[in-house]
Design an enzyme around this catalytic site. Structure first.
Site, PDB file in Angstrom:
ATOM      1  N   TYR A 111       0.818  -1.217   0.000  1.00 52.44           N
ATOM      2  CA  TYR A 111       0.000   0.000   0.000  1.00 52.44           C
ATOM      3  C   TYR A 111       0.849   1.262   0.000  1.00 52.44           C
ATOM      4  O   TYR A 111       0.429   2.294  -0.547  1.00 52.44           O
ATOM      5  CB  TYR A 111      -0.994  -0.025   1.169  1.00 52.44           C
ATOM      6  CG  TYR A 111      -2.127  -0.988   0.893  1.00 52.44           C
ATOM      7  CD1 TYR A 111      -3.185  -0.622   0.055  1.00 52.44           C
ATOM      8  CD2 TYR A 111      -2.119  -2.274   1.405  1.00 52.44           C
ATOM      9  CE1 TYR A 111      -4.195  -1.515  -0.242  1.00 52.44           C
ATOM     10  CE2 TYR A 111      -3.124  -3.174   1.118  1.00 52.44           C
ATOM     11  CZ  TYR A 111      -4.173  -2.785   0.285  1.00 52.44           C
ATOM     12  OH  TYR A 111      -5.179  -3.672  -0.025  1.00 52.44           O
ATOM     13  N   ARG A 164       1.389   1.799  -3.565  1.00 56.24           N
ATOM     14  CA  ARG A 164       0.188   2.330  -4.210  1.00 56.24           C
ATOM     15  C   ARG A 164       0.055   3.836  -3.941  1.00 56.24           C
ATOM     16  O   ARG A 164      -0.349   4.601  -4.796  1.00 56.24           O
ATOM     17  CB  ARG A 164      -1.071   1.627  -3.685  1.00 56.24           C
ATOM     18  CG  ARG A 164      -1.129   0.118  -3.827  1.00 56.24           C
ATOM     19  CD  ARG A 164      -1.404  -0.350  -5.244  1.00 56.24           C
ATOM     20  NE  ARG A 164      -0.291  -0.128  -6.138  1.00 56.24           N
ATOM     21  CZ  ARG A 164       0.874  -0.775  -6.085  1.00 56.24           C
ATOM     22  NH1 ARG A 164       1.093  -1.700  -5.162  1.00 56.24           N
ATOM     23  NH2 ARG A 164       1.828  -0.517  -6.934  1.00 56.24           N
ATOM     24  N   GLN A 199     -16.039   3.041  -5.684  1.00 55.80           N
ATOM     25  CA  GLN A 199     -15.377   1.840  -5.180  1.00 55.80           C
ATOM     26  C   GLN A 199     -13.860   2.043  -5.132  1.00 55.80           C
ATOM     27  O   GLN A 199     -13.148   1.187  -4.617  1.00 55.80           O
ATOM     28  CB  GLN A 199     -15.693   0.654  -6.095  1.00 55.80           C
ATOM     29  CG  GLN A 199     -17.172   0.295  -6.153  1.00 55.80           C
ATOM     30  CD  GLN A 199     -17.450  -0.785  -7.189  1.00 55.80           C
ATOM     31  OE1 GLN A 199     -17.003  -1.913  -7.050  1.00 55.80           O
ATOM     32  NE2 GLN A 199     -18.178  -0.434  -8.240  1.00 55.80           N
ATOM     33  N   VAL A 208     -10.156   3.623  -4.162  1.00 54.87           N
ATOM     34  CA  VAL A 208      -9.538   4.090  -2.918  1.00 54.87           C
ATOM     35  C   VAL A 208      -8.610   5.276  -3.155  1.00 54.87           C
ATOM     36  O   VAL A 208      -7.995   5.778  -2.214  1.00 54.87           O
ATOM     37  CB  VAL A 208      -8.773   2.938  -2.219  1.00 54.87           C
ATOM     38  CG1 VAL A 208      -9.728   1.834  -1.821  1.00 54.87           C
ATOM     39  CG2 VAL A 208      -7.644   2.392  -3.090  1.00 54.87           C
ATOM     40  N   ASP A 209      -8.510   5.743  -4.398  1.00 55.70           N
ATOM     41  CA  ASP A 209      -7.663   6.900  -4.692  1.00 55.70           C
ATOM     42  C   ASP A 209      -8.400   8.201  -4.369  1.00 55.70           C
ATOM     43  O   ASP A 209      -9.584   8.198  -4.029  1.00 55.70           O
ATOM     44  CB  ASP A 209      -7.209   6.870  -6.159  1.00 55.70           C
ATOM     45  CG  ASP A 209      -8.382   6.878  -7.132  1.00 55.70           C
ATOM     46  OD1 ASP A 209      -9.137   7.877  -7.160  1.00 55.70           O
ATOM     47  OD2 ASP A 209      -8.570   5.882  -7.871  1.00 55.70           O
ATOM     48  N   HIS A 269     -14.874   1.643  -0.301  1.00 56.72           N
ATOM     49  CA  HIS A 269     -13.833   0.681   0.054  1.00 56.72           C
ATOM     50  C   HIS A 269     -12.645   1.318   0.761  1.00 56.72           C
ATOM     51  O   HIS A 269     -11.569   0.725   0.819  1.00 56.72           O
ATOM     52  CB  HIS A 269     -13.375  -0.072  -1.204  1.00 56.72           C
ATOM     53  CG  HIS A 269     -14.454  -0.918  -1.791  1.00 56.72           C
ATOM     54  ND1 HIS A 269     -14.501  -1.277  -3.126  1.00 56.72           N
ATOM     55  CD2 HIS A 269     -15.552  -1.486  -1.218  1.00 56.72           C
ATOM     56  CE1 HIS A 269     -15.584  -2.026  -3.343  1.00 56.72           C
ATOM     57  NE2 HIS A 269     -16.229  -2.155  -2.206  1.00 56.72           N
ATOM     58  N   GLY A 313     -17.374   3.113 -15.301  1.00 52.85           N
ATOM     59  CA  GLY A 313     -16.120   2.400 -15.112  1.00 52.85           C
ATOM     60  C   GLY A 313     -16.169   1.262 -14.125  1.00 52.85           C
ATOM     61  O   GLY A 313     -15.168   0.954 -13.489  1.00 52.85           O
ATOM     62  N   THR A 314     -17.318   0.624 -14.003  1.00 55.80           N
ATOM     63  CA  THR A 314     -17.411  -0.542 -13.128  1.00 55.80           C
ATOM     64  C   THR A 314     -18.208  -1.632 -13.822  1.00 55.80           C
ATOM     65  O   THR A 314     -19.206  -1.349 -14.488  1.00 55.80           O
ATOM     66  CB  THR A 314     -18.039  -0.203 -11.765  1.00 55.80           C
ATOM     67  OG1 THR A 314     -18.270  -1.416 -11.032  1.00 55.80           O
ATOM     68  CG2 THR A 314     -19.356   0.549 -11.912  1.00 55.80           C
ATOM     69  N   SER A 315     -17.773  -2.864 -13.655  1.00 59.66           N
ATOM     70  CA  SER A 315     -18.436  -3.997 -14.314  1.00 59.66           C
ATOM     71  C   SER A 315     -19.706  -4.422 -13.606  1.00 59.66           C
ATOM     72  O   SER A 315     -20.453  -5.258 -14.109  1.00 59.66           O
ATOM     73  CB  SER A 315     -17.473  -5.189 -14.352  1.00 59.66           C
ATOM     74  OG  SER A 315     -17.172  -5.601 -13.022  1.00 59.66           O
TER      75      SER A 315
END
Length: 225
Positions: A54, A57, A87, A89-90, A105, A171-173
């Site tokens: 992390y 990241r 969703q 975390v940035d 998240h 941008g999410t499935s």
């Protein structure tokens, strides 16, 4: 009263800024199996590896910038009430100018106590090391919801979705639960649009724009008039 647009965003919107998506097709994230770096068990097993992962990241996040999709969502606030439920975390939504962002998240730029989940600290892009402790002396961990953990902001997100006049999914499935279940909280009269270049999970009555986040959002805004 301003129309309320609720936007659900996922990894696809950050990918355009150069951030790795959380789950690539090979099941690896930056060459790590997610179950080695993103579970409570992994943290117990190898705290140093998880913290280092992390930290990397966070350093990567510091080097990238919000993209046009983030800025389009921020500009919508000039005309609408806009709430982003992400969703991711940035911090790219915030840096792009969005003023109301709920992180499902967790957030990379925060740390929290391993003993008291309510003890949360802003750390920016700084590292967390073994031995870094909260005010009560317990080890700090990333303020991230790991696999197998509850999503504490889920109820608040569901409440927000229920107040939407328009629901936008970018941008999410829509395949990762419980977050994917939020689309079913919206009122049946509310228009739903999905912007994703791939094959997102079917959402009944949704308009689908099969383009990347920036291009698709620009098209959606033009359709708004």
């Amino acid at each position: 009263m301003q129309e309320h647009i609720v936007v659900l965003t996922g990894a696809g919107i950050s990918a355009e800024s150069g951030l790795s998506t959380f789950r690539d097709s090979d099941g690896l994230w930056e060459q790590h199996n997610v179950y080695d770096v993103a579970t409570p068990e992994a943290f117990e097993r190898n705290q140093e590896l998880v913290l280092r992962f992390y930290n990397e990241r966070r350093r990567q996040l510091q080097t990238v910038q919000p993209n046009p999709a983030h800025r389009i969502l921020a500009e919508l606030e000039n005309r609408f009430r806009v709430t982003v439920v992400t969703q991711n975390v940035d911090d790219l939504h915030e840096r792009g100018g969005s003023s109301c962002v709920l992180h499902l998240h967790g957030e990379l730029t925060k740390a929290r106590s391993t003993a008291d989940p309510g003890l949360i600290y802003d750390i920016g892009y700084n590292d967390i090391h073994p031995g870094d402790t909260c005010d009560h002396g317990s080890q700090l961990r990333p303020h991230i919801v790991w696999f197998g953990e509850e999503v504490p902001m889920l109820d608040a997100a569901a409440e927000l979705v229920r107040t939407a006049d328009r629901l936008l999914i970018v941008g999410t499935s829509l395949q990762v639960y419980p977050a994917a279940g939020l689309v079913y909280e919206v009122d049946v009269q509310v228009p739903v649009t999905v912007i994703d270049p791939g094959e997102p999970a079917a959402v009944s009555r949704a308009r689908v724009i099969r383009k990347g986040a920036s291009e698709g959002l620009a098209e959606w805004v033009r359709m708004l008039g």
